[in-house]
Design a protein around this motif. Structure first.
Motif, PDB file in Angstrom:
ATOM      1  N   PHE A 126       0.830  -1.203   0.000  1.00  0.00           N
ATOM      2  CA  PHE A 126       0.000   0.000   0.000  1.00  0.00           C
ATOM      3  C   PHE A 126       0.867   1.257   0.000  1.00  0.00           C
ATOM      4  CE2 PHE A 126      -2.641   3.197   2.201  1.00  0.00           C
ATOM      5  CZ  PHE A 126      -3.716   3.217   1.324  1.00  0.00           C
ATOM      6  N   VAL A 127       1.890   1.276   0.838  1.00  0.00           N
ATOM      7  CA  VAL A 127       2.790   2.427   0.901  1.00  0.00           C
ATOM      8  C   VAL A 127       3.557   2.569  -0.412  1.00  0.00           C
ATOM      9  CG1 VAL A 127       4.866   3.330   2.045  1.00  0.00           C
ATOM     10  CG2 VAL A 127       2.976   2.427   3.404  1.00  0.00           C
ATOM     11  N   GLY A 128       3.945   1.463  -1.023  1.00  0.00           N
ATOM     12  CA  GLY A 128       4.639   1.520  -2.306  1.00  0.00           C
ATOM     13  C   GLY A 128       3.772   2.105  -3.402  1.00  0.00           C
ATOM     14  N   ILE A 129       2.493   1.746  -3.423  1.00  0.00           N
ATOM     15  CA  ILE A 129       1.575   2.296  -4.422  1.00  0.00           C
ATOM     16  C   ILE A 129       1.397   3.792  -4.209  1.00  0.00           C
ATOM     17  CG2 ILE A 129      -0.822   2.282  -5.192  1.00  0.00           C
ATOM     18  CD1 ILE A 129      -0.806  -0.756  -4.657  1.00  0.00           C
ATOM     19  N   ILE A 130       1.229   4.210  -2.965  1.00  0.00           N
ATOM     20  CA  ILE A 130       1.053   5.636  -2.683  1.00  0.00           C
ATOM     21  C   ILE A 130       2.303   6.410  -3.076  1.00  0.00           C
ATOM     22  CG2 ILE A 130       0.734   7.319  -0.831  1.00  0.00           C
ATOM     23  CD1 ILE A 130      -1.784   5.794  -1.552  1.00  0.00           C
ATOM     24  N   ILE A 176       2.531   6.846  -6.830  1.00  0.00           N
ATOM     25  CA  ILE A 176       1.602   7.847  -7.352  1.00  0.00           C
ATOM     26  C   ILE A 176       2.153   9.247  -7.080  1.00  0.00           C
ATOM     27  CG2 ILE A 176      -0.686   8.867  -7.017  1.00  0.00           C
ATOM     28  CD1 ILE A 176      -1.730   6.030  -6.536  1.00  0.00           C
ATOM     29  N   ILE A 177       2.723   9.451  -5.907  1.00  0.00           N
ATOM     30  CA  ILE A 177       3.248  10.768  -5.554  1.00  0.00           C
ATOM     31  C   ILE A 177       4.504  11.075  -6.363  1.00  0.00           C
ATOM     32  CG2 ILE A 177       4.289  12.088  -3.678  1.00  0.00           C
ATOM     33  CD1 ILE A 177       2.421  10.651  -1.776  1.00  0.00           C
ATOM     34  N   TRP A 178       5.301  10.051  -6.684  1.00  0.00           N
ATOM     35  CA  TRP A 178       6.586  10.244  -7.335  1.00  0.00           C
ATOM     36  C   TRP A 178       6.364  10.471  -8.822  1.00  0.00           C
ATOM     37  CZ3 TRP A 178      11.211  10.852  -5.043  1.00  0.00           C
ATOM     38  CH2 TRP A 178      12.350  10.817  -5.852  1.00  0.00           C
ATOM     39  N   VAL A 179       5.890  11.651  -9.178  1.00  0.00           N
ATOM     40  CA  VAL A 179       5.650  12.019 -10.574  1.00  0.00           C
ATOM     41  C   VAL A 179       6.432  13.302 -10.829  1.00  0.00           C
ATOM     42  CG1 VAL A 179       3.937  12.764 -12.257  1.00  0.00           C
ATOM     43  CG2 VAL A 179       3.379  10.951 -10.640  1.00  0.00           C
TER      44      VAL A 179
END
Length: 52
Positions: free
Chosen positions: A16-20, A23-26
């Motif tokens: 879950f933390v990896g997915i978040i 998404i933030i790392w753009v």
């Protein structure tokens, strides 16, 4: 022993933390979509040629 649910819980939270974070790392300094120069485009208004 509650080792197996603990492992599954830790893996779920890590995913879950990896997915978040993904998404933030753009990188917003580059455009997300660049038009393909070889793609067909819709015909636009005709540009007038040189008048003789």
């Amino acid at each position: 022993m509650a080792i197996r649910p603990l492992i599954f819980g830790v893996l779920f939270i890590a995913a879950f933390v990896g997915i978040i974070l993904s998404i933030i790392w753009v990188d917003t300094s580059h455009p997300v979509h660049q038009p393909d120069p070889l793609s067909p485009t819709a015909p636009g208004p005709a540009t007038p040629g040189p008048v003789q």
